[in-house]
Design an enzyme around this catalytic site. Structure first.
Site, PDB file in Angstrom:
ATOM      1  N   TYR A 144       0.840  -1.204   0.000  1.00 15.80           N
ATOM      2  CA  TYR A 144       0.000   0.000   0.000  1.00 15.80           C
ATOM      3  C   TYR A 144       0.881   1.263   0.000  1.00 15.80           C
ATOM      4  O   TYR A 144       0.758   2.113  -0.883  1.00 15.80           O
ATOM      5  CB  TYR A 144      -0.895  -0.030   1.229  1.00 15.80           C
ATOM      6  CG  TYR A 144      -1.877   1.120   1.328  1.00 15.80           C
ATOM      7  CD1 TYR A 144      -3.002   1.176   0.516  1.00 15.80           C
ATOM      8  CD2 TYR A 144      -1.680   2.153   2.247  1.00 15.80           C
ATOM      9  CE1 TYR A 144      -3.914   2.231   0.614  1.00 15.80           C
ATOM     10  CE2 TYR A 144      -2.586   3.201   2.358  1.00 15.80           C
ATOM     11  CZ  TYR A 144      -3.704   3.231   1.545  1.00 15.80           C
ATOM     12  OH  TYR A 144      -4.604   4.270   1.652  1.00 15.80           O
ATOM     13  N   GLU A 146       4.162   1.806  -0.538  1.00 16.57           N
ATOM     14  CA  GLU A 146       5.065   2.027  -1.670  1.00 16.57           C
ATOM     15  C   GLU A 146       4.276   2.198  -2.981  1.00 16.57           C
ATOM     16  O   GLU A 146       4.700   2.918  -3.876  1.00 16.57           O
ATOM     17  CB  GLU A 146       6.082   0.880  -1.807  1.00 16.57           C
ATOM     18  CG  GLU A 146       7.039   0.759  -0.614  1.00 16.57           C
ATOM     19  CD  GLU A 146       8.068   1.892  -0.513  1.00 16.57           C
ATOM     20  OE1 GLU A 146       7.891   2.956  -1.123  1.00 16.57           O
ATOM     21  OE2 GLU A 146       9.067   1.691   0.211  1.00 16.57           O
ATOM     22  N   ASN A 173      -6.246   9.771   8.202  1.00 16.95           N
ATOM     23  CA  ASN A 173      -7.401   8.970   8.640  1.00 16.95           C
ATOM     24  C   ASN A 173      -8.717   9.730   8.550  1.00 16.95           C
ATOM     25  O   ASN A 173      -8.880  10.782   9.157  1.00 16.95           O
ATOM     26  CB  ASN A 173      -7.220   8.542  10.094  1.00 16.95           C
ATOM     27  CG  ASN A 173      -6.247   7.401  10.207  1.00 16.95           C
ATOM     28  OD1 ASN A 173      -6.266   6.485   9.389  1.00 16.95           O
ATOM     29  ND2 ASN A 173      -5.379   7.454  11.209  1.00 16.95           N
TER      30      ASN A 173
HETATM   31  N1  NAD Z   1     -10.273   6.385   4.453  1.00 14.85           N
HETATM   32  C1  NAD Z   1      -9.091   6.857   4.794  1.00 14.85           C
HETATM   33  O1  NAD Z   1      -8.865   7.132   5.980  1.00 14.85           O
HETATM   34  C2  NAD Z   1      -8.027   7.101   3.751  1.00 14.85           C
HETATM   35  C3  NAD Z   1      -6.795   7.620   4.172  1.00 14.85           C
HETATM   36  C4  NAD Z   1      -5.808   7.838   3.224  1.00 14.85           C
HETATM   37  C5  NAD Z   1      -6.044   7.582   1.894  1.00 14.85           C
HETATM   38  N2  NAD Z   1      -7.230   7.089   1.508  1.00 14.85           N
HETATM   39  C6  NAD Z   1      -7.422   6.782   0.072  1.00 14.85           C
HETATM   40  O2  NAD Z   1      -8.678   7.243  -0.372  1.00 14.85           O
HETATM   41  C7  NAD Z   1      -9.211   6.327  -1.331  1.00 14.85           C
HETATM   42  C8  NAD Z   1     -10.597   5.884  -0.915  1.00 14.85           C
HETATM   43  O3  NAD Z   1     -10.519   5.231   0.338  1.00 14.85           O
HETATM   44  P1  NAD Z   1     -11.789   4.676   1.123  1.00 14.85           P
HETATM   45  O4  NAD Z   1     -11.526   4.839   2.552  1.00 14.85           O
HETATM   46  O5  NAD Z   1     -13.005   5.258   0.536  1.00 14.85           O
HETATM   47  O6  NAD Z   1     -11.653   3.121   0.817  1.00 14.85           O
HETATM   48  P2  NAD Z   1     -12.689   2.097   0.166  1.00 14.85           P
HETATM   49  O7  NAD Z   1     -12.038   0.770   0.209  1.00 14.85           O
HETATM   50  O8  NAD Z   1     -14.030   2.261   0.787  1.00 14.85           O
HETATM   51  O9  NAD Z   1     -12.781   2.621  -1.322  1.00 14.85           O
HETATM   52  C9  NAD Z   1     -11.947   2.183  -2.365  1.00 14.85           C
HETATM   53  C10 NAD Z   1     -12.824   1.890  -3.564  1.00 14.85           C
HETATM   54  O10 NAD Z   1     -11.992   1.512  -4.663  1.00 14.85           O
HETATM   55  C11 NAD Z   1     -12.527   0.341  -5.258  1.00 14.85           C
HETATM   56  N3  NAD Z   1     -11.418  -0.358  -5.910  1.00 14.85           N
HETATM   57  C12 NAD Z   1     -10.386  -0.998  -5.302  1.00 14.85           C
HETATM   58  N4  NAD Z   1      -9.550  -1.504  -6.222  1.00 14.85           N
HETATM   59  C13 NAD Z   1     -10.062  -1.165  -7.439  1.00 14.85           C
HETATM   60  C14 NAD Z   1      -9.656  -1.410  -8.770  1.00 14.85           C
HETATM   61  N5  NAD Z   1      -8.539  -2.115  -9.040  1.00 14.85           N
HETATM   62  N6  NAD Z   1     -10.426  -0.934  -9.775  1.00 14.85           N
HETATM   63  C15 NAD Z   1     -11.564  -0.239  -9.513  1.00 14.85           C
HETATM   64  N7  NAD Z   1     -12.000   0.003  -8.263  1.00 14.85           N
HETATM   65  C16 NAD Z   1     -11.250  -0.442  -7.237  1.00 14.85           C
HETATM   66  C17 NAD Z   1     -13.180  -0.404  -4.143  1.00 14.85           C
HETATM   67  O11 NAD Z   1     -14.143  -1.341  -4.565  1.00 14.85           O
HETATM   68  C18 NAD Z   1     -13.791   0.732  -3.325  1.00 14.85           C
HETATM   69  O12 NAD Z   1     -15.068   1.080  -3.790  1.00 14.85           O
HETATM   70  C19 NAD Z   1      -8.206   5.181  -1.447  1.00 14.85           C
HETATM   71  O13 NAD Z   1      -7.392   5.399  -2.564  1.00 14.85           O
HETATM   72  C20 NAD Z   1      -7.407   5.283  -0.172  1.00 14.85           C
HETATM   73  O14 NAD Z   1      -6.111   4.793  -0.339  1.00 14.85           O
HETATM   74  C21 NAD Z   1      -8.236   6.826   2.407  1.00 14.85           C
END
Ligand code: NAD
Length: 311
Positions: A144, A146, A173
């Protein structure tokens, strides 16, 4: 009105972003492979003729005419991103190459959902954007961390080499309704355990700190960043820092729970401190979080209560 592609649009943050941008009058293509996202998150948007749902995996090329791309597709919780680490890193790296190719072709502005995990286990506190991080390249979180670091590199290289118009959000977060149940994230874990009056599991001594941002604040920040002229990484999060133990006690109080707190061994590479310095966002986006922790937790508790008890 803009044509906006949101990858990961059926996920936790993506569904709130889709809803806000749709309500603002835009045309939305919500693209998701439903690995961690769900149709339930965006069911209320289906049927709106400016909302289109596409089942697609971003490690495969996708073609469309759009003005903006928000690239959120990537599992975000350790349980999910460690389930298939090779797929996780492919999603970050091959996925962003596909999206940057699309942005280049249709001259769209692209925003990457990066993460505070690019700082790893930080040696400076709070974290500023100029800090390069302290990341283990071979650990169980590396797929994740990297992957996201490499995606930032690709964003900058497409910008320098091909003039692609980029925005990089380093998200800290975030919590709120539509977080997946039982995905191991602190807030959802504690709330679900408290609502079920089950023991609340704190890893380590609970003295490690976190700062949580409510999802509506984060969505406002993402849109402000997209609309701004700022093309370098920006920390987005809430600097209101608490220990994990404080969170556990607050959630017990807010849910009126009978849960007791139990302690388990800390997983490897778990950062001890995490707090954003958001000076750049304040200055350049004129943004700072508005929702206080108690208010956000109460809204989140109400959501999980409905889900768990089928209300
Ligand atoms: N929630 C947090 O605290 C947080 C913190 C830092 C970064 N982020 C980033 O924000 C983004 C959204 O996070 P979230 O918390 O909503 O997570 P989440 O897992 O609810 O959302 C990720 C979405 O991406 C989809 N997905 C995953 N792999 C995929 C692929 N290969 N092709 C198409 N769709 C794909 C999943 O089905 C999901 O709907 C992510 O990129 C995450 O790394 C979130």
């Amino acid at each position: 009105m803009k044509r906006i592609l949101i990858t990961g649009g059926a996920g936790f943050i993506g569904s709130h972003l889709s809803e806000k941008l749709l309500n603002d009058g835009n045309d939305i293509i919500c693209l998701d492979n439903f690995f961690t996202g769900s149709k339930d998150n965006i069911r209320h948007l289906i049927g709106n003729n400016r909302f289109e749902l596409v089942r697609h995996d971003i490690i495969n090329e996708y073609l469309a005419e759009v003005d903006q791309i928000y690239n959120l597709a990537c599992p975000a919780s350790p349980i999910h991103y460690q389930y298939n680490p090779i797929k996780t890193i492919k999603t970050s790296v091959i996925g962003i190459i596909n999206m940057l190719g699309l942005a280049k072709r249709c001259k769209a502005r692209i925003l990457q959902a990066s993460t505070s995990e690019v700082y790893g286990d930080p040696q400076i506190h709070p974290q500023v954007e100029t800090y390069w991080g302290n990341v283990n390249p071979i650990g169980i979180r590396s797929c994740y961390d990297e992957g996201k670091r490499c995606a930032e590199t690709l964003m900058m290289d497409y910008h320098r080499q091909n003039n692609v118009d980029i925005r990089i959000a380093r998200i800290f977060n975030t919590y709120g309704p539509r977080m997946a149940l039982n995905d191991g994230r602190v807030v959802s874990n504690f709330i679900v355990q408290a609502l079920k009056n089950e023991p609340i599991t704190v890893y380590g001594t609970g003295s490690q700190t976190r700062a949580f941002c409510y999802v509506s604040d984060l969505v406002d920040a993402l849109i402000k960043l997209m609309e701004s002229n700022y093309d370098k990484p920006v920390n987005l999060g809430n600097p209101d820092e608490h220990t994990i133990l404080e969170f556990a006690k607050l959630i017990i109080e807010l849910t009126n729970s009978k849960s007791e707190i139990i302690f388990k061994e800390l997983p490897s590479d778990d950062p001890t401190q995490r707090e954003p310095n958001i000076s750049i966002a304040k200055e350049n986006l004129k943004w700072e979080p508005k929702i206080q922790i108690k208010e956000g937790l109460l809204k989140t508790i109400e959501y999980f209560d409905r889900i768990i008890h089928n209300k």
